[in-house]
Design a protein around this motif. Structure first.
Motif, PDB file in Angstrom:
ATOM      1  N   THR A 162     -11.407 -42.861  19.905  1.00 31.84           N
ATOM      2  CA  THR A 162     -10.678 -43.632  18.895  1.00 31.84           C
ATOM      3  C   THR A 162      -9.216 -43.217  18.821  1.00 31.84           C
ATOM      4  OG1 THR A 162     -12.709 -43.860  17.581  1.00 31.84           O
ATOM      5  CG2 THR A 162     -10.630 -44.337  16.472  1.00 31.84           C
ATOM      6  N   LEU A 163      -8.973 -41.909  18.891  1.00 33.01           N
ATOM      7  CA  LEU A 163      -7.596 -41.417  18.813  1.00 33.01           C
ATOM      8  C   LEU A 163      -6.870 -41.490  20.154  1.00 33.01           C
ATOM      9  CD1 LEU A 163      -7.931 -38.210  16.591  1.00 33.01           C
ATOM     10  CD2 LEU A 163      -7.166 -40.479  15.881  1.00 33.01           C
ATOM     11  N   GLU A 164      -7.634 -41.725  21.243  1.00 31.00           N
ATOM     12  CA  GLU A 164      -7.075 -41.665  22.597  1.00 31.00           C
ATOM     13  C   GLU A 164      -6.425 -40.295  22.823  1.00 31.00           C
ATOM     14  OE1 GLU A 164      -4.518 -45.036  23.085  1.00 31.00           O
ATOM     15  OE2 GLU A 164      -6.142 -46.487  22.952  1.00 31.00           O
ATOM     16  N   VAL A 165      -7.231 -39.264  22.614  1.00 35.38           N
ATOM     17  CA  VAL A 165      -6.746 -37.889  22.672  1.00 35.38           C
ATOM     18  C   VAL A 165      -6.273 -37.541  24.077  1.00 35.38           C
ATOM     19  CG1 VAL A 165      -7.412 -35.459  22.429  1.00 35.38           C
ATOM     20  CG2 VAL A 165      -8.213 -37.156  20.764  1.00 35.38           C
ATOM     21  N   GLU A 166      -5.102 -36.956  24.151  1.00 40.20           N
ATOM     22  CA  GLU A 166      -4.559 -36.537  25.437  1.00 40.20           C
ATOM     23  C   GLU A 166      -5.306 -35.303  25.943  1.00 40.20           C
ATOM     24  OE1 GLU A 166      -0.343 -36.081  25.239  1.00 40.20           O
ATOM     25  OE2 GLU A 166      -0.013 -38.168  24.604  1.00 40.20           O
ATOM     26  N   PRO A 167      -5.463 -35.183  27.271  1.00 41.16           N
ATOM     27  CA  PRO A 167      -6.285 -34.118  27.861  1.00 41.16           C
ATOM     28  C   PRO A 167      -5.903 -32.709  27.424  1.00 41.16           C
ATOM     29  CG  PRO A 167      -5.725 -35.743  29.530  1.00 41.16           C
ATOM     30  CD  PRO A 167      -4.950 -36.108  28.306  1.00 41.16           C
ATOM     31  N   GLY A 168      -4.632 -32.454  27.178  1.00 37.50           N
ATOM     32  CA  GLY A 168      -4.211 -31.094  26.841  1.00 37.50           C
ATOM     33  C   GLY A 168      -4.456 -30.688  25.400  1.00 37.50           C
ATOM     34  N   ASP A 169      -4.870 -31.620  24.547  1.00 39.38           N
ATOM     35  CA  ASP A 169      -5.050 -31.312  23.133  1.00 39.38           C
ATOM     36  C   ASP A 169      -6.474 -30.843  22.836  1.00 39.38           C
ATOM     37  OD1 ASP A 169      -2.449 -31.947  22.584  1.00 39.38           O
ATOM     38  OD2 ASP A 169      -2.873 -33.973  21.859  1.00 39.38           O
ATOM     39  N   ASN A 170      -6.582 -29.721  22.135  1.00 40.83           N
ATOM     40  CA  ASN A 170      -7.889 -29.184  21.763  1.00 40.83           C
ATOM     41  C   ASN A 170      -8.519 -29.986  20.636  1.00 40.83           C
ATOM     42  OD1 ASN A 170      -8.195 -26.581  23.338  1.00 40.83           O
ATOM     43  ND2 ASN A 170      -6.199 -26.225  22.388  1.00 40.83           N
ATOM     44  N   VAL A 171      -9.854 -30.072  20.674  1.00 36.56           N
ATOM     45  CA  VAL A 171     -10.631 -30.615  19.563  1.00 36.56           C
ATOM     46  C   VAL A 171     -11.626 -29.537  19.160  1.00 36.56           C
ATOM     47  CG1 VAL A 171     -12.172 -32.427  18.762  1.00 36.56           C
ATOM     48  CG2 VAL A 171     -10.385 -32.976  20.428  1.00 36.56           C
ATOM     49  N   VAL A 172     -11.518 -29.061  17.910  1.00 33.83           N
ATOM     50  CA  VAL A 172     -12.325 -27.940  17.450  1.00 33.83           C
ATOM     51  C   VAL A 172     -13.335 -28.402  16.411  1.00 33.83           C
ATOM     52  CG1 VAL A 172     -12.265 -25.695  16.287  1.00 33.83           C
ATOM     53  CG2 VAL A 172     -10.435 -26.322  17.877  1.00 33.83           C
ATOM     54  N   LEU A 173     -14.603 -28.122  16.658  1.00 34.24           N
ATOM     55  CA  LEU A 173     -15.643 -28.342  15.662  1.00 34.24           C
ATOM     56  C   LEU A 173     -15.510 -27.272  14.587  1.00 34.24           C
ATOM     57  CD1 LEU A 173     -18.910 -29.099  17.672  1.00 34.24           C
ATOM     58  CD2 LEU A 173     -18.106 -30.395  15.706  1.00 34.24           C
ATOM     59  N   PHE A 174     -15.533 -27.686  13.317  1.00 37.89           N
ATOM     60  CA  PHE A 174     -15.292 -26.723  12.243  1.00 37.89           C
ATOM     61  C   PHE A 174     -16.240 -26.981  11.069  1.00 37.89           C
ATOM     62  CE2 PHE A 174     -13.139 -24.443   8.893  1.00 37.89           C
ATOM     63  CZ  PHE A 174     -12.502 -23.401   9.551  1.00 37.89           C
ATOM     64  N   SER A 175     -16.678 -25.887  10.459  1.00 43.71           N
ATOM     65  CA  SER A 175     -17.450 -25.972   9.230  1.00 43.71           C
ATOM     66  C   SER A 175     -16.951 -24.924   8.250  1.00 43.71           C
ATOM     67  CB  SER A 175     -18.945 -25.744   9.495  1.00 43.71           C
ATOM     68  OG  SER A 175     -19.642 -25.565   8.259  1.00 43.71           O
ATOM     69  N   SER A 176     -16.501 -25.371   7.097  1.00 41.49           N
ATOM     70  CA  SER A 176     -16.052 -24.447   6.061  1.00 41.49           C
ATOM     71  C   SER A 176     -17.225 -23.754   5.394  1.00 41.49           C
ATOM     72  CB  SER A 176     -15.221 -25.201   5.010  1.00 41.49           C
ATOM     73  OG  SER A 176     -14.073 -25.764   5.590  1.00 41.49           O
ATOM     74  N   GLU A 177     -18.411 -24.288   5.597  1.00 44.40           N
ATOM     75  CA  GLU A 177     -19.617 -23.677   5.027  1.00 44.40           C
ATOM     76  C   GLU A 177     -20.111 -22.526   5.889  1.00 44.40           C
ATOM     77  OE1 GLU A 177     -21.119 -24.379   2.119  1.00 44.40           O
ATOM     78  OE2 GLU A 177     -19.508 -25.795   1.679  1.00 44.40           O
ATOM     79  N   THR A 178     -20.187 -22.725   7.186  1.00 44.77           N
ATOM     80  CA  THR A 178     -20.780 -21.723   8.078  1.00 44.77           C
ATOM     81  C   THR A 178     -19.756 -20.866   8.811  1.00 44.77           C
ATOM     82  OG1 THR A 178     -20.831 -23.169  10.031  1.00 44.77           O
ATOM     83  CG2 THR A 178     -22.675 -23.349   8.474  1.00 44.77           C
ATOM     84  N   GLY A 179     -18.498 -21.311   8.840  1.00 47.83           N
ATOM     85  CA  GLY A 179     -17.472 -20.588   9.593  1.00 47.83           C
ATOM     86  C   GLY A 179     -17.382 -20.998  11.051  1.00 47.83           C
TER      87      GLY A 179
END
Length: 218
Positions: A162-179
């Motif tokens: 959807t965002l058309e993320v460029e290859p060099g950009d990181n995508v981080v899974l995050f949870s404020s509950e579990t860390g």
């Protein structure tokens, strides 16, 4: 990342109100109620320094948090909240645009997305705007604990597509509950600061990482 000291410094609107100590700045943007305050609190391991609210749109300035006297986390006003007036939205837009285009200590932009939902039109515009101005960006997919682990890959793919993320950009899974994602995100932040400072700052980087606790867990 061991957090030894965190302070809320200022809520700024105009450039003359920004801190003048030239510490690197990591800014956070995202729609209202996406979990930016909870993300900040988990990063700095404090429960309520960045105040969370059930009322979207509460943050209306650039909130500066100084971490280990080595960097700032800068929380932007949330966008996309319908009850914020058109005038306020325009003011927020001008404030954020001024910061992003003119703020030299700004080293990395965190674009915060709720993993449960497809990125909004505002999210897409923000990402395209960041890429147009060549601003280093990391996408943080929050609330990972709210969906089954088996669906994580599917939702991350949806965000990237959807965002058309460029290859060099990181995508981080995050949870404020579990860390989940905390260590990875701090590693990306530290790398962005080191990359921005370049070879001349290598010795200083080592000292900064030491004083900030490196990448060790508290």
């Amino acid at each position: 990342m061991i957090i030894r000291d965190v302070q809320f410094v200022i809520s700024a609107v105009k450039p003359h109100q920004y801190p003048e100590d030239a510490l690197p700045e990591i800014a956070l943007a995202g729609r209202s109620n996406v979990g930016k305050s909870s993300l900040i609190n988990k990063l700095i391991q404090r429960k309520n320094l960045a105040r969370t609210s059930s009322q979207p749109g509460k943050t209306q300035q650039l909130n500066y948090y100084r971490v280990n006297n080595g960097l700032y986390l800068v929380d932007f006003p949330g966008y996309g909240y319908a009850k914020v007036s058109k005038t306020q939205r325009e003011q927020f837009g001008t404030m954020i645009e001024t910061y992003l285009q003119e703020r030299e200590p700004h080293k990395l932009q965190l674009l915060v997305i709720d993993i449960r939902h497809e990125p909004s039109k505002d999210d897409q515009l923000m990402y395209k705007w960041l890429k147009h101005f060549q601003i280093p960006t990391c996408i943080v997919a929050t609330k990972a604990d709210k969906i089954p682990r088996s669906k994580w890959d599917k939702h991350i793919k949806m965000i990237k597509t959807t965002l058309e993320v460029e290859p060099g950009d990181n995508v981080v899974l995050f949870s404020s509950e579990t860390g989940l994602g905390r260590d990875q995100l701090w590693a990306i932040i530290n790398e962005a600061i080191s990359d921005a400072e370049g070879p001349e700052g290598a010795a200083d980087d080592a000292d900064s990482a030491d004083s900030a606790g490196g990448n060790s867990e508290e």
